[in-house]
Write an enzyme that holds these catalytic residues in place. Structure first.
Site, PDB file in Angstrom:
ATOM      1  CB  CYS A   2       2.898  -5.459   5.280  1.00  0.00           C
ATOM      2  SG  CYS A   2       3.229  -6.279   3.810  1.00  0.00           S
ATOM      3  NE  ARG A  27      -2.031  -3.483   8.892  1.00  0.00           N
ATOM      4  CZ  ARG A  27      -2.475  -2.301   8.639  1.00  0.00           C
ATOM      5  NH1 ARG A  27      -3.051  -1.680   9.248  1.00  0.00           N
ATOM      6  NH2 ARG A  27      -1.994  -1.932   7.430  1.00  0.00           N
ATOM      7  CD1 TRP A  75      -1.619 -11.471   3.970  1.00  0.00           C
ATOM      8  CD2 TRP A  75      -1.382 -10.307   1.993  1.00  0.00           C
ATOM      9  NE1 TRP A  75      -2.327 -12.043   3.183  1.00  0.00           N
ATOM     10  CE2 TRP A  75      -2.443 -11.307   1.871  1.00  0.00           C
ATOM     11  CE3 TRP A  75      -0.749  -9.739   0.943  1.00  0.00           C
ATOM     12  CZ2 TRP A  75      -3.161 -11.253   0.816  1.00  0.00           C
ATOM     13  CZ3 TRP A  75      -1.755  -9.869  -0.156  1.00  0.00           C
ATOM     14  CH2 TRP A  75      -2.503 -10.661  -0.308  1.00  0.00           C
ATOM     15  CG  ASN A 101       2.830  -1.350   5.690  1.00  0.00           C
ATOM     16  OD1 ASN A 101       3.175  -2.539   5.977  1.00  0.00           O
ATOM     17  ND2 ASN A 101       1.903  -0.998   6.487  1.00  0.00           N
ATOM     18  N   GLY A 102       3.355  -1.674   1.460  1.00  0.00           N
ATOM     19  CA  GLY A 102       3.110  -1.219   0.091  1.00  0.00           C
ATOM     20  C   GLY A 102       3.946  -1.845  -0.964  1.00  0.00           C
ATOM     21  CD  GLU A 478     -21.067  -9.404   4.451  1.00  0.00           C
ATOM     22  OE1 GLU A 478     -20.243  -8.971   3.201  1.00  0.00           O
ATOM     23  OE2 GLU A 478     -20.380  -9.247   5.277  1.00  0.00           O
ATOM     24  CE  LYS A 482     -18.096 -11.444   7.035  1.00  0.00           C
ATOM     25  NZ  LYS A 482     -18.025 -10.070   6.245  1.00  0.00           N
ATOM     26  CD  GLU A 485     -15.183 -12.885   4.763  1.00  0.00           C
ATOM     27  OE1 GLU A 485     -13.946 -12.326   4.309  1.00  0.00           O
ATOM     28  OE2 GLU A 485     -15.729 -12.227   5.370  1.00  0.00           O
ATOM     29  CG  HIS A 501     -32.539 -18.251 -15.778  1.00  0.00           C
ATOM     30  ND1 HIS A 501     -33.310 -18.284 -16.967  1.00  0.00           N
ATOM     31  CD2 HIS A 501     -33.358 -17.645 -15.061  1.00  0.00           C
ATOM     32  CE1 HIS A 501     -34.389 -17.883 -16.647  1.00  0.00           C
ATOM     33  NE2 HIS A 501     -34.734 -17.392 -15.534  1.00  0.00           N
ATOM     34  CE  LYS A 600     -10.965  -5.346   9.797  1.00  0.00           C
ATOM     35  NZ  LYS A 600     -12.361  -6.028   9.441  1.00  0.00           N
TER      36      LYS A 600
HETATM   37  C1  F6R Z   1     -14.777  -9.410   4.300  1.00  0.00           C
HETATM   38  C2  F6R Z   1     -14.098  -8.176   4.145  1.00  0.00           C
HETATM   39  C3  F6R Z   1     -13.716  -7.615   3.055  1.00  0.00           C
HETATM   40  C4  F6R Z   1     -13.701  -5.891   3.113  1.00  0.00           C
HETATM   41  C5  F6R Z   1     -12.814  -5.364   1.856  1.00  0.00           C
HETATM   42  C6  F6R Z   1     -12.909  -3.884   1.950  1.00  0.00           C
HETATM   43  O1  F6R Z   1     -15.283  -9.857   5.327  1.00  0.00           O
HETATM   44  O2  F6R Z   1     -13.988  -7.664   5.126  1.00  0.00           O
HETATM   45  O3  F6R Z   1     -14.327  -7.909   2.007  1.00  0.00           O
HETATM   46  O4  F6R Z   1     -14.872  -5.494   3.251  1.00  0.00           O
HETATM   47  O5  F6R Z   1     -11.435  -5.976   1.984  1.00  0.00           O
HETATM   48  O6  F6R Z   1     -12.407  -3.486   3.063  1.00  0.00           O
HETATM   49  P1  F6R Z   1     -12.596  -1.931   3.198  1.00  0.00           P
HETATM   50  O7  F6R Z   1     -13.988  -1.891   4.238  1.00  0.00           O
HETATM   51  O8  F6R Z   1     -11.299  -1.826   4.501  1.00  0.00           O
HETATM   52  O9  F6R Z   1     -12.312  -0.978   2.423  1.00  0.00           O
END
Ligand code: F6R
Length: 605
Positions: A2, A27, A75, A101-102, A478, A482, A485, A501, A600
């Site tokens: 949010c 976000r 959200w 928010n929250g 990672e 990527k 997602e 395994h 985000k």
């Molecule tokens: C993936 C991504 C998330 C963040 C995770 C932590 O591309 O962006 O996996 O890395 O939500 O977020 P932060 O770094 O803001 O704590």
């Protein structure tokens, strides 16, 4: 997650709110709404879906006249993403509107109590209790009602509250959720994120948990939780507007991938002086540390997994990596000799904050590596190193990850220097190698022009395996994240030696396997795994140095990397994998900057 914005001044509020909400779109959200006061009446407009729909519904805000208002992108957590569940919520008497928010953890009890008292609930949200509490406690004193209502709330909240009786005023409240005030001339703002403020003002006041504030066009008054006025410093926002815009790129993610050489340079350059790593903000005595624990979520956690190798190799201290969502409940073996390193782009990730607090409670000192200045994690950690990546707008992190890793390398060299675990010559050559990274990242971008073509070949795949050993495995974690997602293709990372395994049972004709072969201490071993999967029909796309002829002749397709100091290689190695994920997602027609279901900044557990 949010986002909230608010405005009070002399302009029409609605267009300002809509612009602010657009800046918060990144976000992640599924509905949006605004509320504006005029003539002692609050008008509300909300839609499920995108802000574009809200602009249409309100004729770009012109249907909601008035100079004071609040806005929200939601959200969904409690209740589906519908018009009714969207914020702002209004009280039964129409006097109050609230954005939040929250999460209100005790909302069920409050809802029951308020229902018994005759308040009618429209939505399924936890937020709606707040607006009914406002109505219940209001006896002509807006501030008093805000204090009484907030004292009943448990959980995390950043609130913006309007009262129709006081049309030029907004109250905001902060508890464990980001909230920043924007100080203007004859107008004032609030937002959950500086990106919504920079178009209007660079002067910001960061609220602390438990504080609340009263905004009018001409004044901002902050109060402590007891309602006493307090003076807060005005901070300068350094991010510029262009940094939060696409700058000619089709997507923020592409822009941010391309920005990485510059971001990493900005992270490193001010911290190397006369060949020495200088971390002015730290006074950690590494001799008192017998263990380092790195904790984070998602990509930030994977940055920790890659950085662990450098820390252990250079400092000779055991390093443990822990998912924050696990660590917080793990009864961890942490004491005052543990150094906790917390990685977070946003600095607001709820699980990371909780793990940090839990470890501090057990005596650990915490070093935060964070991108957002003034964020919660930056504030509560004992030490903080900023990543200086600039605003990261795409939901999938790229420059956030690489700059986190870069700071881990800087810290590893700083700590090794203090501990005396590195000879002078090696230290100097590693500092020089660090300075080369931005150039090598640029080369990694330039030497793979064939990625869009590879994406055309691989984008139909239902699943992909990313394999590697040691640091290559850390990067595979990672790389796979990527891919999944943003392209929605199932992608799994596997330590190459583990294939036999279990996972090898899934290898079939034309199964894509992305093989990372940049750590030359183990590439011979990974090559054996490539041979094994190829024997079962897999299509192998390998990532290696261009001069590694053995791998070039073995793989079906190649991604190339410039030669890089092995300890720092992951930060360069991830770049072609980010680009591959980007182009595969583009081929699949995905919403690259706002992948479905993702947010985000994950401010709820
Ligand atoms: C993936 C991504 C998330 C963040 C995770 C932590 O591309 O962006 O996996 O890395 O939500 O977020 P932060 O770094 O803001 O704590």
């Amino acid at each position: 997650m949010c986002g909230i914005v608010g405005y009070t001044g002399s302009q029409n509020a609605a267009p300002v709110l809509l612009e602010g909400l657009k800046k918060l779109e990144y976000r992640g959200y599924d509905s949006a709404g605004i509320a504006v006061v005029q003539d002692q009446t609050i008008a509300v407009s909300k839609v499920m879906g995108r802000i574009a729909g809200l602009c249409e519904k309100t004729a770009d805000g012109s249907l909601l006249p008035g100079t004071t208002g609040i806005g929200h992108t939601r959200w969904a957590t409690h209740g589906a993403p519908t018009d009714i569940n969207a914020h702002p919520h209004t009280s039964n008497d129409g006097r109050f509107a609230v954005v939040h928010n929250g999460i209100i953890e005790n909302y069920l009890e409050l809802r029951q109590e308020l229902t018994q008292k005759g308040y009618h609930f429209e939505s399924e949200t936890d937020t709606e209790v707040i607006v009914h509490l406002m109505e219940m406690y209001y006896q002509g004193d807006f501030k008093r009602a805000v204090m009484k209502a907030s004292s009943r709330l448990q959980g995390s909240y950043a609130l913006g509250i309007l009262c129709s009786q006081e049309p030029d005023k907004i109250f905001v409240v902060r508890e464990a959720s980001p909230l920043i005030l924007g100080v203007g001339i004859g107008e004032n703002f609030f937002a959950s994120d500086v990106t919504a403020l920079v178009a209007h003002t660079r002067n910001a006041v960061y609220l602390e948990d438990g504080e609340f504030a009263e905004l009018t066009p001409d004044s901002i008054q902050v109060y402590d939780c007891a309602g006493h006025p307090i003076q807060k410093p005005i901070s300068r926002i350094s991010w510029d507007i262009q940094a939060a815009e696409k700058g000619g790129y089709e997507h923020f993610m592409l822009k941010e991938i391309m920005e990485q050489p510059r971001a990493v340079k900005a992270t490193i350059a001010p911290r190397i002086k006369n060949g020495e790593i200088v971390l002015d903000d730290l006074d950690i005595d590494m001799h008192c540390v017998n263990k380092i624990v790195i904790t984070a979520c998602g990509s930030a956690y994977y940055a920790g997994c890659a950085g662990k190798y450098a820390l252990e190799r250079l400092c000779r201290i055991p390093v443990q990596t822990e998912l924050a969502s696990e660590l917080r409940y793990a009864d961890p073996l942490i004491d005052s000799h543990t150094l906790l390193i917390v990685l977070s782009q946003s600095g607001e990730t709820a699980d990371t904050i909780a793990a940090l607090r839990e470890c501090q409670r057990r005596g650990a000192k915490a070093l935060a590596i964070v991108n957002v200045v003034g964020s919660t994690i930056a504030k509560i950690a004992d030490y903080c190193l900023y990543t200086w990546a600039g605003p990261e707008i795409a939901v999938a992190t790229t420059k956030g990850y690489t700059t986190q890793l870069t700071v881990l390398y800087l810290f590893a060299l700083y700590a090794a220097r203090q501990l005396g675990t590195l000879e002078q010559e090696r230290y100097r050559s590693l500092v020089s190698a660090l300075k080369m990274l931005p150039k090598q990242m640029q080369q990694a971008l330039d030497m793979n022009p064939g990625i869009p073509k590879l994406a055309q070949k691989y984008h139909h795949s239902e699943s992909m395996f990313f394999i590697g050993r040691n640091t290559d495995y850390a990067v595979a974690l990672e790389g796979a994240l990527k891919m999944k997602e943003i392209s929605y293709i199932h992608a799994e990372s596997y330590a190459a030696g583990e294939l036999k395994h279990g996972t090898i049972a899934l290898i079939h004709e034309r199964q894509p396997v992305i093989a990372l072969c940049c750590n030359e201490s183990v590439t011979e071993k990974t090559m054996s795994n490539i041979v094994e999967v190829k024997a079962r029909g897999a299509e192998v796309l390998a990532l290696a140095f261009r001069d590694n002829q053995k791998i070039v002749s073995l793989a079906d397709d190649m991604l190339f990397l410039p030669r890089t100091e092995p300890i720092f290689c992951p930060v360069v190695e991830i770049v072609p994998l980010q680009m591959l994920a980007y182009h595969v997602a583009k081929e699949n027609g995905c919403d690259i900057d706002k992948p479905k279901n993702l947010a985000k900044s994950v401010t709820v557990e």
